[in-house]
Design an enzyme around this catalytic site. Structure first.
Site, PDB file in Angstrom:
ATOM      1  N   GLY A  48      38.080  -5.743 -76.852  1.00 55.81           N
ATOM      2  CA  GLY A  48      37.166  -4.869 -75.474  1.00 55.81           C
ATOM      3  C   GLY A  48      36.523  -6.014 -75.237  1.00 55.81           C
ATOM      4  O   GLY A  48      37.106  -7.014 -74.867  1.00 55.81           O
ATOM      5  N   GLU A  49      35.313  -6.261 -74.858  1.00 54.47           N
ATOM      6  CA  GLU A  49      34.820  -7.054 -73.979  1.00 54.47           C
ATOM      7  C   GLU A  49      33.400  -7.643 -75.014  1.00 54.47           C
ATOM      8  O   GLU A  49      32.291  -6.958 -75.294  1.00 54.47           O
ATOM      9  CB  GLU A  49      33.893  -6.612 -73.240  1.00 54.47           C
ATOM     10  CG  GLU A  49      34.009  -7.245 -71.902  1.00 54.47           C
ATOM     11  CD  GLU A  49      34.201  -9.024 -71.750  1.00 54.47           C
ATOM     12  OE1 GLU A  49      35.962  -8.934 -71.193  1.00 54.47           O
ATOM     13  OE2 GLU A  49      33.873 -10.091 -71.607  1.00 54.47           O
ATOM     14  N   CYS A  79      40.892  -9.590 -81.197  1.00 53.92           N
ATOM     15  CA  CYS A  79      40.711  -9.844 -79.916  1.00 53.92           C
ATOM     16  C   CYS A  79      39.373  -9.721 -79.666  1.00 53.92           C
ATOM     17  O   CYS A  79      38.547 -10.847 -80.854  1.00 53.92           O
ATOM     18  CB  CYS A  79      41.239  -8.985 -79.343  1.00 53.92           C
ATOM     19  SG  CYS A  79      41.900 -10.225 -77.229  1.00 53.92           S
ATOM     20  N   ARG A 106      36.512 -18.333 -75.611  1.00 48.84           N
ATOM     21  CA  ARG A 106      36.612 -16.887 -75.192  1.00 48.84           C
ATOM     22  C   ARG A 106      37.776 -17.320 -74.082  1.00 48.84           C
ATOM     23  O   ARG A 106      38.147 -18.050 -73.612  1.00 48.84           O
ATOM     24  CB  ARG A 106      35.904 -16.015 -75.065  1.00 48.84           C
ATOM     25  CG  ARG A 106      34.708 -16.187 -75.004  1.00 48.84           C
ATOM     26  CD  ARG A 106      33.661 -14.798 -75.267  1.00 48.84           C
ATOM     27  NE  ARG A 106      34.172 -13.722 -74.216  1.00 48.84           N
ATOM     28  CZ  ARG A 106      33.508 -12.859 -73.018  1.00 48.84           C
ATOM     29  NH1 ARG A 106      32.755 -14.331 -72.514  1.00 48.84           N
ATOM     30  NH2 ARG A 106      33.883 -12.382 -72.680  1.00 48.84           N
ATOM     31  N   ILE A 136      46.002  -9.944 -74.263  1.00 50.41           N
ATOM     32  CA  ILE A 136      45.101  -9.877 -73.215  1.00 50.41           C
ATOM     33  C   ILE A 136      43.894 -10.201 -72.983  1.00 50.41           C
ATOM     34  O   ILE A 136      42.618 -10.675 -73.717  1.00 50.41           O
ATOM     35  CB  ILE A 136      44.668  -7.783 -73.480  1.00 50.41           C
ATOM     36  CG1 ILE A 136      46.034  -7.346 -73.351  1.00 50.41           C
ATOM     37  CG2 ILE A 136      44.248  -7.293 -72.218  1.00 50.41           C
ATOM     38  CD1 ILE A 136      46.149  -5.533 -74.269  1.00 50.41           C
ATOM     39  N   HIS A 172      46.984  -7.590 -80.227  1.00 48.64           N
ATOM     40  CA  HIS A 172      46.372  -6.301 -80.286  1.00 48.64           C
ATOM     41  C   HIS A 172      47.651  -5.121 -81.049  1.00 48.64           C
ATOM     42  O   HIS A 172      48.721  -4.808 -80.580  1.00 48.64           O
ATOM     43  CB  HIS A 172      46.384  -5.182 -78.934  1.00 48.64           C
ATOM     44  CG  HIS A 172      44.651  -5.658 -78.435  1.00 48.64           C
ATOM     45  ND1 HIS A 172      44.157  -4.956 -77.968  1.00 48.64           N
ATOM     46  CD2 HIS A 172      45.256  -6.640 -77.822  1.00 48.64           C
ATOM     47  CE1 HIS A 172      42.798  -5.484 -77.773  1.00 48.64           C
ATOM     48  NE2 HIS A 172      43.061  -6.320 -77.656  1.00 48.64           N
ATOM     49  N   GLU A 174      47.309  -2.275 -82.286  1.00 41.44           N
ATOM     50  CA  GLU A 174      47.228  -1.478 -82.667  1.00 41.44           C
ATOM     51  C   GLU A 174      47.855  -0.735 -81.122  1.00 41.44           C
ATOM     52  O   GLU A 174      48.162   1.019 -80.877  1.00 41.44           O
ATOM     53  CB  GLU A 174      45.920  -0.553 -81.987  1.00 41.44           C
ATOM     54  CG  GLU A 174      45.027  -0.927 -80.465  1.00 41.44           C
ATOM     55  CD  GLU A 174      44.880  -3.164 -80.998  1.00 41.44           C
ATOM     56  OE1 GLU A 174      45.116  -3.194 -81.061  1.00 41.44           O
ATOM     57  OE2 GLU A 174      43.461  -3.245 -79.469  1.00 41.44           O
TER      58      GLU A 174
END
Ligand code: GLN
Length: 200
Positions: A48-49, A79, A106, A136, A172, A174
């Protein structure tokens, strides 16, 4: 008894982790309040963020309960989740949980190359000995402490690392149809009580 795995559901792609776990026959619980952690055998911090996630974790008072959880039960961070589990982050806006002795940078693959898919050698996953990794706006793990175990590397840098009951990866799993990393994590829930930084 069927396993129950929590997925922190404050922000990010928690739903895809839940779908993957359900496909593996595991009960997946979306966690929105820390009292829900008690019933879980393991926990996933999704991508996510990380700046937003850190704010929400602070607002809903998740820091201490998550550290407590990770003392005894397995936790996987993917991530942004890996950024949050780290000991050190290069961005002062992200207060990490310090569960695993890694330092991360990051968005380290550059702005113009926001996302890419590549096959990484993954002998720890059995056959086939590679995994289709989706990065990502991924972080880089730029330092690993002596008690960490590097399970997967890409371009000579670690991208999946374990220390005791904490597993982190910068890509990722998933978002693929390959459940082997989730399966690997479920294997960690069979043997609890492995030390992590949170226990110190
Ligand atoms: N760039 C995001 C961050 O730093 C992580 C991206 C992701 O989780 N896919 O928080």
């Amino acid at each position: 008894m069927a396993k129950r795995i929590g997925i922190l559901a404050l922000q990010g792609d928690f739903a895809r982790h839940a779908a993957m776990l359900r496909m593996l026959g595991v009960e997946a619980v979306e966690i929105r309040g820390c009292e829900q952690l008690d019933d879980c055998d393991g926990l996933i911090l999704p991508g996510g963020e990380s700046t937003t996630l850190a704010k929400l974790m602070d607002k809903y008072r998740f820091y201490e309960p998550l550290r407590q959880f990770a003392r005894r039960r397995p936790l996987m961070g993917t991530c942004a989740g890996a950024i949050l589990a780290a000991a050190e982050v290069d961005d002062p806006r992200v207060k990490p949980l310090a569960l695993i002795d890694i330092s991360v940078q990051r968005n380290a693959y550059g702005r113009q190359v926001d996302s890419f898919i590549t096959e990484v050698a993954a002998p720890c996953l059995g056959q086939p000995p590679f995994f289709r990794a989706i990065f990502i706006r991924a972080p880089r793990i730029i330092g690993c402490g002596p008690e960490t175990e590097i399970l997967i590397s890409f371009q000579n840098q670690p991208v999946m690392v374990r220390q005791g009951n904490i597993l982190v990866l910068t890509f990722h799993p998933e978002l693929t149809a390959d459940p082997r990393i989730h399966h690997f994590f479920l294997g960690m829930t069979e043997k609890r009580e492995q030390p992590s930084l949170a226990g110190r």
